[in-house]
Every structure is written in structure tokens, then in C-alpha cells.
Design an enzyme around this catalytic site. Sequence first.
Site, short mmCIF file in Angstrom:
data_model
loop_
_atom_site.label_atom_id
_atom_site.label_comp_id
_atom_site.label_asym_id
_atom_site.label_seq_id
_atom_site.Cartn_x
_atom_site.Cartn_y
_atom_site.Cartn_z
N CYS A 1 0.87 -1.18 0.00
CA CYS A 1 0.00 0.00 0.00
C CYS A 1 0.91 1.23 0.00
O CYS A 1 2.13 1.10 -0.11
CB CYS A 1 -1.00 -0.01 1.17
N CYS B 1 -2.04 1.41 -4.17
CA CYS B 1 -0.76 2.09 -4.45
C CYS B 1 -0.69 2.55 -5.91
O CYS B 1 0.33 3.01 -6.36
CB CYS B 1 0.43 1.21 -4.10
N CYS C 1 3.61 0.34 -8.43
CA CYS C 1 4.16 -1.00 -8.26
C CYS C 1 4.87 -1.44 -9.54
O CYS C 1 4.27 -1.41 -10.61
CB CYS C 1 3.05 -2.00 -7.94
#
Length: 135
Positions: free
Chosen positions: A11, A85, A89
Site C-alpha cells: 500500500c 498504491c 508497483c
Amino acid sequence: MTSRPSVLFVCVHNAGRSQMAQGFLTHLAGDAIEVRSAGSAPGDSLNPAAVEAMAELGIDITDQTPKILTPDAVETSTIVITMGCGDTCPYFPGVDYRDWKLDDPAGKGVDAVRPIRDEIRTRIEALIAELLPDR
């Protein structure tokens, strides 16, 4: 024997959702699954309401600290579970990515964090059933 699965929870701050998920998976699966968590912009400390909500269930996550997300952590994971997020990523072929839409507990009291915690637990139990079908 196959190598044990590895799950990475990601996150933004690595202070609430991903830490609760890591706490549940570690508590419920023991050593059968490697569990890690990280944040795209880690906070300074864990969310106190997340710590309190987990403590209510007898799970202590106070030994965890927010960690920065690294490409290596993603690349060496069987499953990467993102929790808001966004596009931060890194992507690697062969890694199973899943996005769990969960409210951000940042700045919320424990009463608001409990439903998020309970949703995470439900999802963790389903994940364990998938990864460890013989358990």
C-alpha cells in the site's frame, strides 16, 4: 516438495492495510507462506488504530515497521497484492498481481478501522484456502 508461496502486500504508507494483512497471514498461515509488506511512500510509523484493531484479536503487529517497496521484493513474490498504491508497483512477468480495493485507514479511529480489518481477514482466509488447499 514445492517451495512455499510468497505474498507481498503493498500500500502507499505500509502503515495500515498492508501491515494488517501481513499480520493476519503470518498469524493464520504460520511458516507455510512467506509474508512481506512494503509501501510506495512508507510512513514513519504504523497506524495506531490499525495496531489497536489487530490487538483486539490478539495479533501484535508492533514489531513491524513501514518499508520501502523494492523491485526485488516484487520480483521474488508469488503473489503481489496491492491496496491502493496505484501505478507505483513495478511490473514483472510471471508475478500474480491482485488489487484489493480497501478504504485507507489513515487518520481514522479504531471504530472506522475495524470493518477494514475484518474485510482484510476475510480476504486472507480465502487466500490461505487457495494457496494451501490441503490445510
